[in-house]
Design an enzyme around this catalytic site. Structure first.
Site, PDB file in Angstrom:
ATOM      1  N   ARG A  27       0.821  -1.226   0.000  1.00 25.55           N
ATOM      2  CA  ARG A  27       0.000   0.000   0.000  1.00 25.55           C
ATOM      3  C   ARG A  27       0.849   1.269   0.000  1.00 25.55           C
ATOM      4  O   ARG A  27       0.499   2.269   0.622  1.00 25.55           O
ATOM      5  CB  ARG A  27      -0.980   0.014   1.181  1.00 25.55           C
ATOM      6  CG  ARG A  27      -1.907  -1.187   1.242  1.00 25.55           C
ATOM      7  CD  ARG A  27      -2.762  -1.339  -0.014  1.00 25.55           C
ATOM      8  NE  ARG A  27      -3.538  -2.560   0.034  1.00 25.55           N
ATOM      9  CZ  ARG A  27      -3.179  -3.697  -0.582  1.00 25.55           C
ATOM     10  NH1 ARG A  27      -2.062  -3.756  -1.278  1.00 25.55           N
ATOM     11  NH2 ARG A  27      -3.936  -4.767  -0.482  1.00 25.55           N
ATOM     12  N   SER A  72     -10.997  -1.189   2.901  1.00 27.82           N
ATOM     13  CA  SER A  72     -10.313  -1.588   4.127  1.00 27.82           C
ATOM     14  C   SER A  72      -9.841  -0.337   4.862  1.00 27.82           C
ATOM     15  O   SER A  72      -9.131   0.485   4.303  1.00 27.82           O
ATOM     16  CB  SER A  72      -9.104  -2.483   3.806  1.00 27.82           C
ATOM     17  OG  SER A  72      -9.529  -3.694   3.230  1.00 27.82           O
ATOM     18  N   GLU A 127      -5.371   2.890   6.494  1.00 25.06           N
ATOM     19  CA  GLU A 127      -5.131   2.777   5.050  1.00 25.06           C
ATOM     20  C   GLU A 127      -5.856   3.903   4.331  1.00 25.06           C
ATOM     21  O   GLU A 127      -5.430   4.370   3.286  1.00 25.06           O
ATOM     22  CB  GLU A 127      -5.623   1.417   4.531  1.00 25.06           C
ATOM     23  CG  GLU A 127      -5.341   1.187   3.077  1.00 25.06           C
ATOM     24  CD  GLU A 127      -5.635  -0.226   2.631  1.00 25.06           C
ATOM     25  OE1 GLU A 127      -6.111  -0.391   1.490  1.00 25.06           O
ATOM     26  OE2 GLU A 127      -5.382  -1.169   3.401  1.00 25.06           O
TER      27      GLU A 127
END
Length: 306
Positions: free
Chosen positions: A178, A228, A298
């Site tokens: 990420r 998420s 995130e």
């Protein structure tokens, strides 16, 4: 520069119809949360985007670039300065050879995945159900079901904050979990080149459908969310840590830890950014107390959260 002069300059660069003022950002994010952007601009070409970036940089005006808004939490106070949105206009795909494609950053992953399936190109199935655009997927090295963007990318063209066009190879992109060199340098993704494999269209479409069924079964797609909420801590699963801390179904205002998948914070209908922040802070504190693990968001925050 006063507001009228700024508005006139923006319209001069991209055209009258491509600039809006006081634009509600809750309609441009999958979380359906956020106040208004001072200026909302949709360039129609790389040249317009470059001109915008150069003008805003020279004028010292704040700006941010978004795609589908699927990994964003926008402040209730909105966003000062200019929001540049690419998803609606930067959506072309070029077939370089039998297995290689060049895609503009605004194309939705679902749209590209289905186009590739029609061409009998395999390898993009994992990303087809992710509700984002190419730009965000490359910037954050999006992944699902064992696949990541780094597995298929060849290179990406980006703009730096002076409007200079730069081509980065796969290695230069430094794609990690990420994250990427693009995110670290705050570059703007313009396009990306992917290399796939030849496959059978029916088989590819069957896999896309299978993954979509899994996603619907496990994820709270019935509620708005930003996907998420937390990154996966090394050696752990965020959802399990959250569930073990007794937080499944816990809510603050209209924000709730999903009862279907604890890794998602969802908007049950009237959530504010403040609700989400209070809830995610609570989750981080409880998980830290319970397991000693630090959870990291995130979701990317945009706007004034002071």
């Amino acid at each position: 520069m006063d507001n009228n002069e700024l508005l006139d300059n923006l319209k001069l660069i991209v055209g009258d119809t491509q600039v809006r003022t006081g634009e509600p950002m809750n309609i441009h994010t999958t979380f359906r949360i956020g106040g208004c952007a001072d200026y909302y601009v949709q360039p129609s070409s790389i040249e317009e985007l470059q001109s915008l970036i150069r003008f805003l940089n020279k004028s010292d005006i704040e700006c941010c670039v978004i795609g589908n808004g699927s990994n964003l939490l926008v402040s209730d106070k909105g966003i000062r300065g200019v929001v540049i949105q690419l998803s609606d206009t930067f959506d072309e795909v070029e077939y370089i050879d039998d297995v290689t494609v060049k895609v503009m950053s605004g194309m939705m992953l679902s749209r590209l995945g289905n186009k590739l399936a029609d061409k009998g190109l395999a390898g993009f199935e994992f990303a087809t159900g992710i509700p984002g655009s190419i730009g965000g997927a490359v910037r954050m090295n999006a992944g699902a079901y064992g696949g990541e963007i780094k597995d298929i990318i060849v290179s990406a063209d980006v703009l730096d904050r002076s409007g200079r066009l730069i081509s980065l190879s796969r290695d230069e992109l430094e794609l990690g979990y990420r994250t990427s060199y693009i995110a670290a340098m705050d570059y703007i993704v313009v396009s990306a080149v992917f290399r796939l494999q030849k496959g059978d269209t029916d088989t590819i479409k069957a896999l896309i459908k299978e993954l979509a069924v899994k996603r619907r079964a496990k994820q709270p797609l019935e509620y708005p969310s930003a996907g998420s909420t937390f990154k996966r801590p090394q050696g752990f699963f965020a959802a399990k840590l959250i569930e073990d801390a007794g937080l499944k179904g816990v809510s603050v205002g209209g924000a709730m830890v999903s009862e279907k998948h604890s890794g998602f914070v969802v908007n049950t209908g009237n959530a504010t950014a403040k609700d989400v922040c209070m809830l995610t802070d609570m989750v981080k504190d409880k998980v830290k107390q319970q397991s000693g693990v630090d959870l990291e968001l995130e979701v990317i925050k945009l706007g004034d959260f002071s």
